[in-house]
Design an enzyme around this catalytic site. Sequence first.
Site, PDB file in Angstrom:
ATOM      1  CG  HIS A 256      62.668 119.284 -10.461  1.00 37.84           C
ATOM      2  ND1 HIS A 256      63.958 119.552 -10.804  1.00 37.84           N
ATOM      3  CD2 HIS A 256      62.521 119.627  -9.163  1.00 37.84           C
ATOM      4  CE1 HIS A 256      64.580 120.040  -9.737  1.00 37.84           C
ATOM      5  NE2 HIS A 256      63.735 120.092  -8.735  1.00 37.84           N
ATOM      6  CD  GLU A 311      58.137 120.727  -2.488  1.00 40.25           C
ATOM      7  OE1 GLU A 311      57.889 120.203  -1.388  1.00 40.25           O
ATOM      8  OE2 GLU A 311      58.927 121.675  -2.622  1.00 40.25           O
TER       9      GLU A 311
HETATM   10  C1  LIG Z   1      58.735 122.909 -10.948  1.00 37.38           C
HETATM   11  C2  LIG Z   1      58.351 123.784 -12.138  1.00 37.38           C
HETATM   12  C3  LIG Z   1      58.163 125.242 -11.638  1.00 37.38           C
HETATM   13  C4  LIG Z   1      59.466 123.739 -13.193  1.00 37.38           C
HETATM   14  O1  LIG Z   1      59.146 124.677 -14.178  1.00 37.38           O
HETATM   15  P1  LIG Z   1      59.951 124.857 -15.544  1.00 37.38           P
HETATM   16  O2  LIG Z   1      61.201 124.059 -15.549  1.00 37.38           O
HETATM   17  O3  LIG Z   1      60.069 126.325 -15.798  1.00 37.38           O
HETATM   18  O4  LIG Z   1      59.000 124.173 -16.591  1.00 37.38           O
HETATM   19  P2  LIG Z   1      58.038 124.946 -17.567  1.00 37.38           P
HETATM   20  O5  LIG Z   1      57.193 125.905 -16.783  1.00 37.38           O
HETATM   21  O6  LIG Z   1      58.857 125.483 -18.694  1.00 37.38           O
HETATM   22  O7  LIG Z   1      57.115 123.760 -18.042  1.00 37.38           O
HETATM   23  C5  LIG Z   1      57.321 123.013 -19.226  1.00 37.38           C
HETATM   24  C6  LIG Z   1      55.961 122.537 -19.734  1.00 37.38           C
HETATM   25  O8  LIG Z   1      55.425 121.577 -18.814  1.00 37.38           O
HETATM   26  C7  LIG Z   1      54.218 122.063 -18.230  1.00 37.38           C
HETATM   27  N1  LIG Z   1      54.241 121.771 -16.804  1.00 37.38           N
HETATM   28  C8  LIG Z   1      55.313 121.830 -15.981  1.00 37.38           C
HETATM   29  N2  LIG Z   1      54.951 121.432 -14.735  1.00 37.38           N
HETATM   30  C9  LIG Z   1      53.637 121.134 -14.807  1.00 37.38           C
HETATM   31  C10 LIG Z   1      52.720 120.678 -13.836  1.00 37.38           C
HETATM   32  N3  LIG Z   1      53.065 120.446 -12.582  1.00 37.38           N
HETATM   33  N4  LIG Z   1      51.444 120.484 -14.218  1.00 37.38           N
HETATM   34  C11 LIG Z   1      51.079 120.714 -15.495  1.00 37.38           C
HETATM   35  N5  LIG Z   1      51.915 121.130 -16.464  1.00 37.38           N
HETATM   36  C12 LIG Z   1      53.181 121.351 -16.111  1.00 37.38           C
HETATM   37  C13 LIG Z   1      54.195 123.558 -18.485  1.00 37.38           C
HETATM   38  O9  LIG Z   1      52.885 124.033 -18.536  1.00 37.38           O
HETATM   39  C14 LIG Z   1      54.916 123.645 -19.818  1.00 37.38           C
HETATM   40  O10 LIG Z   1      53.995 123.269 -20.809  1.00 37.38           O
HETATM   41  P3  LIG Z   1      54.091 123.932 -22.297  1.00 37.38           P
HETATM   42  O11 LIG Z   1      55.354 123.364 -22.896  1.00 37.38           O
HETATM   43  O12 LIG Z   1      52.854 123.463 -22.971  1.00 37.38           O
HETATM   44  O13 LIG Z   1      54.153 125.419 -22.120  1.00 37.38           O
HETATM   45  C15 LIG Z   1      57.030 123.278 -12.769  1.00 37.38           C
HETATM   46  O14 LIG Z   1      57.175 121.934 -13.186  1.00 37.38           O
HETATM   47  C16 LIG Z   1      55.827 123.423 -11.838  1.00 37.38           C
HETATM   48  O15 LIG Z   1      55.191 124.490 -11.830  1.00 37.38           O
HETATM   49  N6  LIG Z   1      55.457 122.349 -11.059  1.00 37.38           N
HETATM   50  C17 LIG Z   1      54.369 122.457 -10.119  1.00 37.38           C
HETATM   51  C18 LIG Z   1      54.835 123.102  -8.821  1.00 37.38           C
HETATM   52  C19 LIG Z   1      55.715 122.193  -7.996  1.00 37.38           C
HETATM   53  O16 LIG Z   1      55.381 121.030  -7.758  1.00 37.38           O
HETATM   54  N7  LIG Z   1      56.839 122.758  -7.534  1.00 37.38           N
HETATM   55  C20 LIG Z   1      57.788 122.048  -6.693  1.00 37.38           C
HETATM   56  C21 LIG Z   1      59.077 121.850  -7.401  1.00 37.38           C
HETATM   57  S1  LIG Z   1      60.168 120.802  -6.480  1.00 37.38           S
END
Ligand SMILES: CC(C)(COP(=O)(O)OP(=O)(O)OC[C@H]1O[C@@H](n2cnc3c(N)ncnc32)[C@H](O)[C@@H]1OP(=O)(O)O)[C@@H](O)C(=O)NCCC(=O)NCCS
Length: 366
Positions: A256, A311
């Site tokens: 998140h 979720e």
């Molecule tokens: C929610 C979300 C979009 C937040 O994204 P964000 O704040 O931009 O975080 P980032 O994309 O910068 O991720 C940071 C790191 O954690 C990793 N990461 C984040 N969520 C992850 C997940 N669910 N599974 C695997 N790796 C994940 C990213 O790959 C990144 O790794 P890196 O540092 O090696 O590049 C992200 O955690 C995600 O895609 N989660 C899965 C989808 C989901 O469940 N969404 C519902 C949200 S309520």
Amino acid sequence: MSQQVISIGLEGIVVAETELSLVDGINGLLVYRNHWARDLAIEKTFEEVAHLLWYGHLPDREELNRLKSQLVANRTLPSYVKAAIDLIPSDVDMMSVLRTGVSLLGNAGHDWPPTMDQVISLTAKVPTIVAYRQARLEGREPVEPRSDLDHTANYLYMLKGTEPNQAHVRALDAYLILTQEHGMNASTFSGRVVSSTRSDLISAVTAAIGALKGPLHGGAPSGVIEMMEQIGTPENAEPWLRKALENGERIMGFGHRVYKTRDPRSEALQVVASQLSADDPWFALATHVEKVALKLLEEYKPGRKLNTNVEFYAAAVMRAVGLPDTLFTPTFAVSRTVGWCAHILEQAANNRIIRPESLYIGQMPK
Ligand SMILES: CC(C)(COP(=O)(O)OP(=O)(O)OC[C@H]1O[C@@H](n2cnc3c(N)ncnc32)[C@H](O)[C@@H]1OP(=O)(O)O)[C@@H](O)C(=O)NCCC(=O)NCCS
């Protein structure tokens, strides 16, 4: 030229003051206007919490009855909206149908600034659009909304065409309350941006629905069901998740932008789901998958503080109340409409157009 600071994904950028909610990502807390969201989910109803968010306080009996009857009076869809939905091919996904259906509700009466009447009318119709389409997809004659049922019970009634089970209504109500509002998330921000141009409520909420649809936002719970299907057995959880992480995939239901500890909504929803699913092997598998996923996320992404988000157990609750996964994100939209509208009203009360900048990194003309 002044020095420009870029925040990719607008991380850490505060774009508005709000009285609606506090999302405390460090301590894992969620407050709706001076109340713990978790307590509201256990003790209050959809309508009471909507009243809190829209009017600033929990309703007394008279205020609650007024809001309920206004919602009831606005549930029916105009016939042209139904006719237009009937024209949409059956392979178009429900979020696109909802976005189109909501968009069709816009008319000259929806000018800026938004009014409470518009907010109530829209909130009342969102569940009817979803249920109308679902009945058509299942080949059933859509039922008319029932005026003796509250918002959540009527939604379940319209979706299934049968008397809703009380335990299901209570569980779904808790889910809908916990997801009504959540700060400056992507869909809420989209709605505020549109509204800040003095565009109408319907245009703002149509944009918000488009943002919610994405798998990184509201589209995640169907991804959880898909993942669980592919994992299938407890023994397969670790190899499946390892492979996904090694391929650089994201595990749906984890991580998140704001919560760096466990999402408090996921904790509350786990309790709600467990009450309905005590003997369900799917739920036992989900609990196991969560444990393994958390261990592996720490191993593959150390220090990123990736925890279970709303979720993961939202999928469990919606599955337990008998909703197909195609309805998960649309059901999220049913609840989040309340928060979008509250933000759009708040934006309008103190409006300035939201207009950030970009940094040009292209070539200059010769
Ligand atoms: C929610 C979300 C979009 C937040 O994204 P964000 O704040 O931009 O975080 P980032 O994309 O910068 O991720 C940071 C790191 O954690 C990793 N990461 C984040 N969520 C992850 C997940 N669910 N599974 C695997 N790796 C994940 C990213 O790959 C990144 O790794 P890196 O540092 O090696 O590049 C992200 O955690 C995600 O895609 N989660 C899965 C989808 C989901 O469940 N969404 C519902 C949200 S309520």
